[in-house]
Design a protein around this motif. Structure first.
Motif, PDB file in Angstrom:
ATOM      1  N   VAL A  16       0.802  -1.225   0.000  1.00 17.52           N
ATOM      2  CA  VAL A  16       0.000   0.000   0.000  1.00 17.52           C
ATOM      3  C   VAL A  16       0.842   1.287   0.000  1.00 17.52           C
ATOM      4  O   VAL A  16       0.662   2.134  -0.876  1.00 17.52           O
ATOM      5  CB  VAL A  16      -1.002  -0.019   1.185  1.00 17.52           C
TER       6      VAL A  16
ATOM      7  N   ILE B 271       2.677   1.921  -3.398  1.00 20.03           N
ATOM      8  CA  ILE B 271       1.776   2.220  -4.517  1.00 20.03           C
ATOM      9  C   ILE B 271       1.231   3.639  -4.390  1.00 20.03           C
ATOM     10  O   ILE B 271       1.151   4.396  -5.353  1.00 20.03           O
ATOM     11  CB  ILE B 271       0.619   1.196  -4.565  1.00 20.03           C
ATOM     12  N   ARG B 272       0.918   4.012  -3.178  1.00 16.05           N
ATOM     13  CA  ARG B 272       0.414   5.359  -2.936  1.00 16.05           C
ATOM     14  C   ARG B 272       1.463   6.408  -3.317  1.00 16.05           C
ATOM     15  O   ARG B 272       1.162   7.412  -3.955  1.00 16.05           O
ATOM     16  CB  ARG B 272       0.045   5.476  -1.461  1.00 16.05           C
TER      17      ARG B 272
ATOM     18  N   ASP C 209       1.808   6.822  -7.081  1.00 13.27           N
ATOM     19  CA  ASP C 209       0.733   7.605  -7.665  1.00 13.27           C
ATOM     20  C   ASP C 209       1.009   9.102  -7.502  1.00 13.27           C
ATOM     21  O   ASP C 209       0.782   9.899  -8.415  1.00 13.27           O
ATOM     22  CB  ASP C 209      -0.596   7.240  -7.006  1.00 13.27           C
TER      23      ASP C 209
ATOM     24  N   MET D 156      -1.393 -10.791  -1.447  1.00 15.19           N
ATOM     25  CA  MET D 156      -0.570  -9.737  -2.048  1.00 15.19           C
ATOM     26  C   MET D 156      -1.298  -9.236  -3.285  1.00 15.19           C
ATOM     27  O   MET D 156      -1.877 -10.026  -4.035  1.00 15.19           O
ATOM     28  CB  MET D 156       0.817 -10.277  -2.428  1.00 15.19           C
ATOM     29  N   LEU D 157      -1.277  -7.916  -3.472  1.00 15.80           N
ATOM     30  CA  LEU D 157      -1.904  -7.331  -4.661  1.00 15.80           C
ATOM     31  C   LEU D 157      -1.242  -7.908  -5.907  1.00 15.80           C
ATOM     32  O   LEU D 157      -0.022  -8.026  -5.968  1.00 15.80           O
ATOM     33  CB  LEU D 157      -1.742  -5.811  -4.642  1.00 15.80           C
ATOM     34  N   SER D 158      -2.046  -8.269  -6.902  1.00 21.01           N
ATOM     35  CA  SER D 158      -1.499  -8.803  -8.145  1.00 21.01           C
ATOM     36  C   SER D 158      -1.164  -7.638  -9.074  1.00 21.01           C
ATOM     37  O   SER D 158      -1.631  -6.519  -8.867  1.00 21.01           O
ATOM     38  CB  SER D 158      -2.537  -9.700  -8.815  1.00 21.01           C
TER      39      SER D 158
ATOM     40  N   ASP E 213      -4.303  -5.922 -10.160  1.00 19.21           N
ATOM     41  CA  ASP E 213      -4.864  -5.035  -9.132  1.00 19.21           C
ATOM     42  C   ASP E 213      -4.155  -3.687  -9.155  1.00 19.21           C
ATOM     43  O   ASP E 213      -4.783  -2.625  -9.083  1.00 19.21           O
ATOM     44  CB  ASP E 213      -4.670  -5.634  -7.730  1.00 19.21           C
TER      45      ASP E 213
ATOM     46  N   ASP F   6      -5.011  -1.567 -12.117  1.00 20.66           N
ATOM     47  CA  ASP F   6      -6.347  -0.971 -11.958  1.00 20.66           C
ATOM     48  C   ASP F   6      -6.271   0.335 -11.180  1.00 20.66           C
ATOM     49  O   ASP F   6      -7.020   1.270 -11.449  1.00 20.66           O
ATOM     50  CB  ASP F   6      -7.255  -1.900 -11.130  1.00 20.66           C
ATOM     51  N   LEU F   7      -5.391   0.362 -10.191  1.00 19.27           N
ATOM     52  CA  LEU F   7      -5.314   1.515  -9.304  1.00 19.27           C
ATOM     53  C   LEU F   7      -4.521   2.657  -9.930  1.00 19.27           C
ATOM     54  O   LEU F   7      -4.940   3.810  -9.903  1.00 19.27           O
ATOM     55  CB  LEU F   7      -4.663   1.109  -7.981  1.00 19.27           C
ATOM     56  N   LEU F   8      -3.366   2.322 -10.492  1.00 20.00           N
ATOM     57  CA  LEU F   8      -2.507   3.339 -11.096  1.00 20.00           C
ATOM     58  C   LEU F   8      -2.927   3.459 -12.558  1.00 20.00           C
ATOM     59  O   LEU F   8      -3.167   2.456 -13.202  1.00 20.00           O
ATOM     60  CB  LEU F   8      -1.042   2.904 -11.028  1.00 20.00           C
ATOM     61  N   GLU F   9      -2.975   4.650 -13.085  1.00 15.84           N
ATOM     62  CA  GLU F   9      -3.443   4.757 -14.463  1.00 15.84           C
ATOM     63  C   GLU F   9      -2.265   4.900 -15.422  1.00 15.84           C
ATOM     64  O   GLU F   9      -2.186   5.841 -16.194  1.00 15.84           O
ATOM     65  CB  GLU F   9      -4.433   5.914 -14.577  1.00 15.84           C
TER      66      GLU F   9
END
Ligand SMILES: Nc1ncnc2c1ncn2[C@@H]1O[C@H](COP(=O)(O)OP(=O)(O)OP(=O)(O)O)[C@@H](O)[C@H]1O
Ligand SMILES: [Mg+2]
Lengths: 267, 85
Positions: A148, A151-152, A155, A186-188, A191, A194-197
């Protein structure tokens, strides 16, 4: 020759920027491109020892910026790929804040005259060191681990890079643990995308071989060229050359135990 | 959470994804909480001209759709229509 400057950055620290810069740079050089790696983590030195070039460093970025030596005289040649791979080391005796933006910009511009690819290994954070590493780049590779906070941060960094008008080539997802993903813990990669564009540049598995390569002062790509991680790095190099490149499946090495698996009919 | 669901039921990545969806919306500054509150007030003021509403029960939400777009949804329970004069 007008080359391209590529910044490797992440926001969060310790996610694999330096390892990726070294190995993807090595990969591009092995594919015949002329590559310079600039250690942008001024005040700390990392890239030289990951490449195993620490004993050959004489001058650093600061010597060039202060006008003490010409850029071409400060470069360290990597003897494994002598025509193609070079390093400009960071200084340990200065701080990031000591590097004026316009001076760094001049170095990048000169480097782009001499090389096809100029990679800048950015420091963690989003302060001065990140800013000088990124602002003069043409393209960016952002690095995250499947967690998390990382990834944040990525972004956030993507937003800043867009403000600097840097083209984002995509994200490298580092240290993926396939069995944790299968467990649902664990985020694949899907996933995360999908979150990051932004597009995917590659997925690097979590692998202790990386530690072993660093111990020996060799980029993993040169030390263990047939390992799955080496394939992952090479795929990223291909993808930087051609965004339409389809990543080759990472082959699982046949282990001793998989032979028993075969005997048990799992093969 | 019992050891049983820890072992068998729990997929922590779903938590991670849901939390990140919310964090990224806020971080991207599309709407911060203060903006959302102000928008809610203004929308309710308009609705109130036409209907009797339970102000406390109104809700405004920002969600991320599959395609990455943002979905704004507003829930306003209405207790009656305003009598026309
Ligand atoms: N795929 C991987 N599998 C296992 N270990 C890894 C992997 N990638 C990186 N590492 C290890 O993680 C640590 C951090 O890597 P690295 O120094 O490349 O990160 P960084 O983003 O450059 O850190 P910093 O922000 O401090 O500059 C190192 O010890 C490295 O060996
Ligand atoms: Mg680093």
């Amino acid at each position: 020759m007008a080359g391209q400057c590529v910044v490797v950055t992440s926001g969060k620290g310790g996610v694999g920027k330096t390892t990726i810069t070294a190995n993807v740079g090595y990969g591009l050089a092995s594919l015949g491109k002329r590559v310079l790696l600039i250690d942008g983590d001024i005040g700390l030195k990392n890239l030289d020892s990951v490449l195993g070039l620490e004993r050959r460093v004489v001058y650093d970025l600061f010597d060039v910026i202060s006008g003490r030596v010409d850029l071409k005289d400060a470069l360290v040649k990597d003897k494994r790929l002598p025509e193609n791979l070079f390093l400009l080391a960071a200084s340990q005796t200065h701080f990031k804040e000591d590097v004026p933006e316009d001076k760094f910009s001049t170095v990048v511009a000169q480097a782009k005259e001499m090389f096809e690819y100029v990679f800048v290994d950015s420091p963690a954070g989003i302060e001065h060191g990140f800013r000088i590493s990124s602002r003069f780049a043409d393209r960016a590779v952002v690095v995250t681990v499947p967690e998390v906070p990382s990834i944040r941060d990525v972004d956030r960094v993507v937003g800043l890079l867009e403000n600097y008008k840097v083209k984002i080539d995509g994200v490298v997802i580092n240290r993926l643990n396939q069995s944790l993903v299968k467990q649902g813990n664990m985020l694949s990669p899907d996933d995360i995308l999908d979150l990051l564009e932004i597009p995917l540049l590659g997925v690097v598995p979590d692998d202790t071989l990386i530690v072993q390569a660093v111990n020996q002062g060799e980029p993993l790509l040169s030390k263990y060229p047939s390992s799955p991680v080496a394939h992952a790095y090479l795929n990223i190099a291909h993808k930087l050359l051609d965004p339409d490149y389809v990543a080759q499946e990472v082959k699982k090495p046949k282990s001793f135990w998989s032979i028993f698996g075969f005997l048990r009919g799992e093969g | 959470m019992s050891w049983f669901s820890d072992l068998f039921g729990k997929h922590t990545k779903d938590d991670a994804k849901q939390r990140l969806e919310v964090m990224l919306i806020h971080d991207r500054g599309l709407f911060d909480n203060a903006d959302l509150e102000q928008m809610e007030k203004e929308i309710l003021a308009v609705v109130k001209r036409y209907a009797d509403i339970e102000t406390g029960a109104a809700e405004i939400n920002a969600d991320r759709l599959e395609n990455g777009r943002l979905l704004l949804s507003i829930r306003v329970p209405v207790s009656g229509q305003k009598t026309r004069r």
